[in-house]
Design a protein around this motif. Structure first.
Motif, short mmCIF file in Angstrom:
data_model
loop_
_atom_site.label_atom_id
_atom_site.label_comp_id
_atom_site.label_asym_id
_atom_site.label_seq_id
_atom_site.Cartn_x
_atom_site.Cartn_y
_atom_site.Cartn_z
N GLU A 365 0.81 -1.20 0.00
CA GLU A 365 0.00 0.00 0.00
C GLU A 365 0.85 1.26 0.00
O GLU A 365 1.88 1.31 0.65
CB GLU A 365 -0.89 0.00 1.24
CG GLU A 365 -0.13 0.05 2.58
CD GLU A 365 0.38 -1.30 3.08
OE1 GLU A 365 0.29 -2.28 2.32
OE2 GLU A 365 0.87 -1.36 4.21
N HIS A 387 -8.00 -5.07 1.35
CA HIS A 387 -7.01 -4.87 2.43
C HIS A 387 -6.03 -3.75 2.06
O HIS A 387 -5.78 -2.84 2.85
CB HIS A 387 -6.26 -6.17 2.71
CG HIS A 387 -5.17 -6.00 3.72
ND1 HIS A 387 -5.40 -6.04 5.07
CD2 HIS A 387 -3.84 -5.75 3.57
CE1 HIS A 387 -4.26 -5.83 5.71
NE2 HIS A 387 -3.30 -5.66 4.83
N GLU A 388 -5.49 -3.81 0.85
CA GLU A 388 -4.50 -2.79 0.49
C GLU A 388 -5.15 -1.41 0.44
O GLU A 388 -4.55 -0.41 0.84
CB GLU A 388 -3.79 -3.14 -0.82
CG GLU A 388 -3.09 -4.51 -0.84
CD GLU A 388 -2.22 -4.82 0.38
OE1 GLU A 388 -1.76 -3.88 1.05
OE2 GLU A 388 -2.03 -6.02 0.69
N HIS A 391 -5.63 0.28 3.78
CA HIS A 391 -4.45 0.99 4.29
C HIS A 391 -4.51 2.48 3.95
O HIS A 391 -3.74 3.27 4.52
CB HIS A 391 -3.18 0.38 3.71
CG HIS A 391 -2.72 -0.85 4.43
ND1 HIS A 391 -2.47 -0.86 5.78
CD2 HIS A 391 -2.46 -2.11 3.99
CE1 HIS A 391 -2.06 -2.07 6.13
NE2 HIS A 391 -2.07 -2.85 5.07
N GLU A 410 -1.99 -2.58 10.30
CA GLU A 410 -2.42 -3.88 9.76
C GLU A 410 -3.65 -4.41 10.50
O GLU A 410 -4.57 -4.97 9.90
CB GLU A 410 -1.29 -4.91 9.85
CG GLU A 410 -0.05 -4.56 9.04
CD GLU A 410 -0.31 -4.49 7.55
OE1 GLU A 410 -1.42 -4.81 7.09
OE2 GLU A 410 0.63 -4.10 6.83
N ASN A 413 -6.77 -2.16 10.04
CA ASN A 413 -7.16 -2.37 8.66
C ASN A 413 -7.82 -3.74 8.49
O ASN A 413 -8.87 -3.87 7.87
CB ASN A 413 -5.94 -2.22 7.75
CG ASN A 413 -6.26 -2.47 6.29
OD1 ASN A 413 -7.42 -2.39 5.89
ND2 ASN A 413 -5.26 -2.77 5.51
N TYR A 469 -2.18 -8.72 12.61
CA TYR A 469 -3.36 -8.67 11.73
C TYR A 469 -4.60 -9.23 12.42
O TYR A 469 -5.59 -8.53 12.64
CB TYR A 469 -3.12 -9.46 10.45
CG TYR A 469 -2.06 -8.91 9.53
CD1 TYR A 469 -0.71 -8.98 9.86
CD2 TYR A 469 -2.40 -8.33 8.31
CE1 TYR A 469 0.28 -8.48 9.01
CE2 TYR A 469 -1.42 -7.84 7.44
CZ TYR A 469 -0.09 -7.92 7.80
OH TYR A 469 0.86 -7.43 6.96
ZN LIG Z 1 -1.45 -4.71 5.12
#
Ligand SMILES: [Zn+2]
Length: 625
Positions: A365, A387-388, A391, A410, A413, A469
């Motif tokens: 990202e 997900h990206e 960010h 992370e 997100n 995560y």
């Molecule tokens: Zn990530």
């Protein structure tokens, strides 16, 4: 009157509370920079770094050359005698920690692999000059960090400009976050020397770039020109400043149409991509980009790209991909849904475009630009793509320190990604159950004696996928569903985003913001989830009746405390749920719930009936057993 010693003992009574799960969390004291409510204080400051970069890619030699002017403003109350500069391409040089240790790649669930050694590639950046006011500065390189001595001290409110020239060989694989495929596709991040963050908590933050910890960067404006072979199409952070020079009239017309379209408009079709990819175009073309209020700048380029675009609420949504990346025809719709969902739920996307590029990077990202691979399975493709883009909220907007606290980008997100996936796949088996994988992951990863707290430094984490995560995503899910309720939780997280967008929050700022907005003391919650590996085991010990009152004897057998949801199952077949607030554990780990049943006989009791909690022993959650 008690004897003196007894008085002392009596006064020591509260010492017992030092083992209480409700004792205060020892956070840094609030001050005028970081206030007691978790908001930036009246004296909040952060440094500013603006960049003008001129870079040229030599595809034959796979070299990137650049000159760069950094305009640096000292907003701190301190006089600076030297500055630290990040030279992250040196992760591939022989004097980097990563090169010296030569560790195997980081593997994530789902198969993503991040090899920070660049698969043995040896490179690194050459700083040809680093000057201020025409004078070369004394400098010392420490792997991925460089200290430069200032010609004279930089006082508070002072500014200084650095003129830098550099070059580096573009790594063929890239070390997980950037790289190239032959001379046909380039994904470029961590490519230009940039300022280390100087903040009120640590001063300079020159932690080496090793791989697992990402980036902590100052905000500023970027003016970037990139000179590449003429046939290349370029996607980048920022907006194109010379559209007449780089885009054909047909391209500009299609882009104008895309700006008014919620459905994808093909800017470069498959046939066009194949044709232009095969064409030989001599010479070079220079692309000019500008970006405001960003903490980084990345770009990608290839002569082979297809290009789709649409728009949501004035934001241009773009997807660039090779003709071979078949599943990517849906990617623009995925990106469109993602940007809309996150904007509406957590705070408006602040930049003019949101672009994702398909290529070799397994997922990375940058502001306005993400790198995402082509993945066969739709659900997995959506997950990495959303997900990206998630960010863009954490850490591109909320600029936390990723090198120390990956759970704050992370993890937050990952939490919002579940909401995004639930929305996109709503009504499907996947959409309705995807979040359950967090509890499955708990069973696999939260192994006593092996699990590390999620505050663990990322380079010391043995299971980054869990600590950075999944566990933080599970933590926020439990906070939302079992402690605060959806409305209060979302309001608090939105306020955190609002307060800290384009700023640098620390963990305490997050904790205080959530507590202040929700009106709840959550020290007990943060301690258990963030600072320890405490485990939860709620149990029904027994149930008894006296008159029209039923006594449910409950115990908390683990170190973690959480509120209790009690489901009462009556003999007549009816059910009732009661929520017992966290204060039930104020006097210890046993609690008797007194329930007036109005003469109805209780046949059974179940704790956590929706199975929201990672309760390590579910067998004792029900009575009768
Ligand atoms: Zn990530």
């Amino acid at each position: 009157m008690l004897p003196f010693a007894a008085v002392l003992l009596a006064l020591q009574g509260p010492v017992v509370s030092d083992t209480s799960p409700f004792r205060a969390l020892p956070l840094p004291a609030p001050n005028r920079v970081r206030g007691p409510s978790g908001a930036p204080g009246p004296d909040y400051w952060q440094q500013r770094a603006d960049y003008v970069i001129r870079a040229a890619l030599d595809t034959a030699g796979s070299l990137l050359h650049g000159t760069e002017r950094i305009h640096y403003e000292n907003h701190s109350p301190d006089t600076l005698r030297f500055v630290w500069v990040q030279i992250e391409q040196n992760i591939f040089s022989k004097n980097s920690v990563t090169y010296a240790l030569n560790q195997p790649p980081l593997h994530f669930a789902g198969g993503a692999v991040f090899d920070f050694t660049g698969k043995g590639f040896v490179g690194g950046i050459t700083i040809e000059q680093f000057r201020s006011a025409g004078r070369e500065l004394d400098r010392t390189e420490y792997g991925t960090m460089m200290r430069a001595e200032l010609p004279r001290p930089l006082a508070p409110k002072g500014t200084i400009a650095f003129d830098v020239a550099w070059h580096f060989p573009v790594p063929p694989y890239g070390g997980g976050r950037m790289g190239r495929i032959g001379t046909r596709l380039y994904e470029m991040g961590q490519w230009y020397p940039r300022m280390v963050v100087y903040d009120d908590v640590h001063g300079w933050n020159p932690l080496p770039y090793i791989g697992a910890g990402e980036f902590y960067l100052e905000y500023g404006d970027f003016d970037v020109t990139l000179t590449l072979p003429a046939g290349f199409v370029v996607a980048a952070t920022g907006t194109v400043q010379n559209p007449l020079a780089v885009w054909a009239p047909a391209t500009r017309a299609r882009l104008a149409r895309a700006r008014r379209s919620a459905e994808r408009v093909q800017i470069i079709t498959k046939d066009e991509a194949v044709t232009s990819g095969a064409a030989r175009r001599p010479g070079t073309k220079t692309w000019h980009f500008a970006a405001r209020r960003v903490r980084d700048f990345a770009w990608a380029a290839s002569p082979d790209y297809r290009w789709d675009a649409s728009a949501w609420n004035g934001v241009l949504i773009e997807t660039f991909y090779r003709p071979s990346a078949a599943p990517w025809e849906e990617a623009n719709r995925m990106a469109w849904f993602t940007i809309k969902h996150f904007s509406e739920t957590w705070g408006m996307y602040p930049w003019p475009h949101a672009t994702t590029v398909e290529g070799l990077v397994e997922g990375m990202e940058y502001p306005m630009l993400t790198f995402v691979p082509a993945i066969e399975k739709r659900e997995d493709q959506y997950w990495v793509l959303t997900h990206e883009f998630g960010h863009e909220w954490f850490p591109m907007m909320v600029g936390s320190d990723e090198r120390r606290y990956p759970w704050m980008d992370e993890g937050f997100n990952s939490f919002i990604d579940y909401g995004s996936a639930e929305g996109y796949f709503k009504g499907t088996a996947y959409g309705d159950t995807v979040r359950r994988e967090l509890l499955t992951a708990y069973g696999v990863s939260a192994v006593p004696g092996n699990e590390q707290p999620l505050i663990t430094n990322p380079v010391e984490s043995r299971d980054l996928a869990w600590t950075a995560y999944q566990k933080p995503a599970l933590m926020l899910t439990v906070l939302r569903d079992a402690v605060l309720g959806k409305e209060t939780f979302e309001r608090a997280l939105r306020e955190y985003v609002r307060r800290w967008t384009f700023k640098h929050p620390q963990p305490a700022d997050f904790f205080r913001t959530i507590e202040n907005v929700s009106g709840r003391n959550l020290d007990w919650f943060w301690r258990a989830w963030v600072y320890t590996t405490a485990r939860l085991d709620q149990a029904v010990d027994s149930v008894g009746t006296a008159g029209d009152t039923t006594f449910v004897f409950l115990s908390n057998r683990g170190q973690m405390v959480l509120p209790v949801t009690l489901e009462l199952r009556y003999a007549d077949g009816s059910n009732e749920r009661r929520e017992l607030p966290i204060e039930m554990w104020n006097l210890g780990s046993r609690f008797t719930s007194r329930i007036r049943t109005g003469g109805k006989a209780i046949a059974g009791v179940v704790l956590d009936p929706q199975a929201i909690y990672p309760d390590v022993d579910r067998a004792n959650n029900r009575w009768p057993r």
